[in-house]
Design an enzyme around this catalytic site. Structure first.
Site, short mmCIF file in Angstrom:
data_model
loop_
_atom_site.label_atom_id
_atom_site.label_comp_id
_atom_site.label_asym_id
_atom_site.label_seq_id
_atom_site.Cartn_x
_atom_site.Cartn_y
_atom_site.Cartn_z
N HIS A 156 33.93 49.14 33.59
CA HIS A 156 35.16 49.74 34.14
C HIS A 156 35.66 48.97 35.35
O HIS A 156 36.35 49.53 36.20
CB HIS A 156 34.96 51.21 34.54
CG HIS A 156 34.26 52.04 33.52
ND1 HIS A 156 34.90 52.74 32.53
CD2 HIS A 156 32.93 52.24 33.31
CE1 HIS A 156 34.02 53.37 31.77
NE2 HIS A 156 32.81 53.07 32.21
N SER A 277 53.02 26.66 44.58
CA SER A 277 54.25 27.44 44.57
C SER A 277 55.34 26.61 45.22
O SER A 277 55.09 25.84 46.15
CB SER A 277 54.02 28.74 45.35
OG SER A 277 55.25 29.25 45.82
N LYS A 283 49.75 28.51 48.38
CA LYS A 283 49.31 29.01 47.07
C LYS A 283 48.61 27.96 46.23
O LYS A 283 49.02 26.80 46.19
CB LYS A 283 50.52 29.54 46.27
CG LYS A 283 51.16 30.77 46.84
CD LYS A 283 50.27 32.01 46.78
CE LYS A 283 50.11 32.58 45.40
NZ LYS A 283 51.33 33.19 44.87
N GLU A 290 46.21 31.48 33.34
CA GLU A 290 47.23 32.48 32.97
C GLU A 290 47.89 32.13 31.65
O GLU A 290 48.19 33.00 30.83
CB GLU A 290 48.28 32.58 34.08
CG GLU A 290 47.75 33.22 35.34
CD GLU A 290 48.74 33.09 36.49
OE1 GLU A 290 49.34 34.10 36.86
OE2 GLU A 290 48.92 31.97 37.01
#
Ligand code: ARG
Length: 459
Positions: A156, A277, A283, A290
């Protein structure tokens, strides 16, 4: 341009229909397998006396020439010729005249397409099997360096029990091993020859399907022409397996994306596999992971697409089936590109041990082992569960760890506890104590690691 099938037609095809029905824009990549299939077919035709040895040799040599022109990009694709099969056959006829006109004896494009696709999928399976092995090797490869690392295990997404880091790496090896097994199993059904099933009913000519199958390395010959000329089960099996590989890759990507967050701080990705970024200079985004997660959608959708394509088709070949290649190639190309990148990311990622170790004792990762300690001392499991639950609540109120509770307090909770309890408290003691087969404890994990190292040396 006259159509190969134009004999009975009194009108030329509407150019818009040609554009609508063409498949050369996506089936040109079957050229290599199409030529191999045709060469085997020509050998068989000569063997049974339907063409002469000289015709066979001319066909085989000319097909080789056409093949190398195609691979050098010298063949101009024409939508009037519809697909790769017609392009190659018409190029052959241009060069050989009547000899070229004999190649299509005893076959149809229906069994030809099915044969090409099976040869292509067989090659794709072998290629992906190698790439999956490379991913497994990357996980096993980093196990030496990570051998002493312990990580929290979650259920979980809540801290549950600790496991060796290598246990995580081998968990991925197991998933990809099942995928490799699935591919190998699918390959058995792929490797049955459709060639000579012709349009749907076979042929009245004395063709030898067993011979052409053998020449193409097939393990057998499909026993029903009606079935095999339109069978796409093998593509669905293959792409469904790719969908599962995509799901596995996506799970891995998601996990590592989380681990790269400041909140987790478990992992740093190699700079070559992250991007920045355009506005926020600090970043380093895990874009590759992804996109591996994102591209899984395309692969899973391709499996759906194939199911929808065949659902409700009457026997046997229907033109709908031409669309199968779009889903097949999209799934393969996507999985291949993911698998090609994955090993470098796996090998190059660095665990942030200072951050991991600093927080390893948070979350009562030793609670379950403490309960098992009580079970070994005769406490019924449910009672032990309750005792440890109360001790956890006590720790929460005192803001301490189980290992910091004085022995007298532990004994007050359960009189079966003695001083040796310290041996099961604390994360490192837990991984030393976990010993069941397949568990995340040090002993079992190192045994499995040795097995994996040997297994991946072999293949
Ligand atoms: N371009 C077609 C395909 O890829 C070739 C098969 C055509 N067969 C037919 N009966 N029209 O499926």
């Amino acid at each position: 341009m006259a159509k190969a099938w134009g004999g009975a037609f009194s009108q030329a095809t509407d150019p818009r229909v040609e554009k609508f029905t063409e498949s050369i824009s996506f089936d040109a990549r079957l050229a290599e397998v199409d030529i191999r299939g045709s060469q085997a077919h020509a050998r068989m035709l000569a063997e049974v006396g339907l063409i002469s040895a000289a015709e066979r040799d001319a066909i085989i040599t000319t097909l080789d020439e056409i093949g190398s022109e195609i691979s050098q990009g010298k063949m101009a694709w024409k939508i009037e010729l519809e697909d790769i099969h017609m392009h190659i056959e018409s190029a052959l006829i241009v060069r050989l005249g009547d000899t070229g006109r004999k190649l299509h004896t005893g076959r149809s494009r229906n069994d030809q397409v099915a044969t090409d696709l099976k040869l292509w999928v067989r090659g794709a399976i072998d290629e992906l099997d190698e790439l999956l092995a490379d991913v497994q090797r990357a996980f096993v490869g980093r196990s030496d360096a990570d051998q002493d690392v312990v990580l929290p295990g979650y259920t979980h997404l809540q801290r549950a029990q600790p496991v060796m880091a290598v246990h995580y790496w081998l968990a991925y090896c197991e998933k990809f091993a099942r995928d490799r097994e699935r591919l190998a199993d699918c390959r058995k059904r792929v490797n049955i020859s459709p060639l000579g099933a012709a349009a749907l009913a076979g042929s009245s000519l004395p063709i030898d399907r067993h011979l052409s199958a053998k020449l193409l390395g097939f393990d057998g010959v499909a026993a029903n022409s009606l079935d095999v000329s339109s069978d796409r089960d093998f593509e669905i099996e293959f792409v469904s397996t790719l969908a599962l590989i995509a799901a596995h890759l996506s799970t891995w990507a998601e996990e590592w994306i989380l681990w790269c967050t400041t909140e987790f701080s478990y992992l740093k990705l190699p700079h070559a596999y992250t991007t920045g970024s355009s506005i926020m200079p600090q970043k380093r985004n895990p874009d590759v992971l992804e996109l591996i997660r994102g591209k899984s959608a395309r692969v899973i959708a391709s499996a759906q697409q194939l199911f929808l394509l065949v659902k409700g088709l009457p026997m046997a070949y229907n033109r709908d089936l031409q669309e199968d290649k779009l889903a097949l190639f999209a799934a393969f190309d996507t999985i291949k590109s993911c698998l090609e990148l994955a090993p470098s990311i796996v090998a190059g990622a660095q665990l942030q041990l200072d951050k991991i170790n600093a927080r390893l004792e948070e979350g009562f990762l030793d609670a379950t082992t403490l309960m098992e300690y009580l079970i070994l001392r005769g406490v019924p499991m449910r009672t032990g569960h309750e005792v440890v639950g109360k001790l956890v609540a006590l720790c929460e109120s005192r803001k301490c760890k189980l290992a910091e509770v004085p022995l007298s307090d532990l004994q007050q909770a359960c009189d079966k506890i003695t001083a040796d309890v310290s041996q099961v408290l604390g994360t490192h003691n837990v991984v030393a104590a976990l010993k069941s087969y397949g568990s995340g404890g040090r002993g079992p994990v190192l045994e499995r690691l040795t097995e994996w190292q040997q297994r991946l040396e072999a293949n």
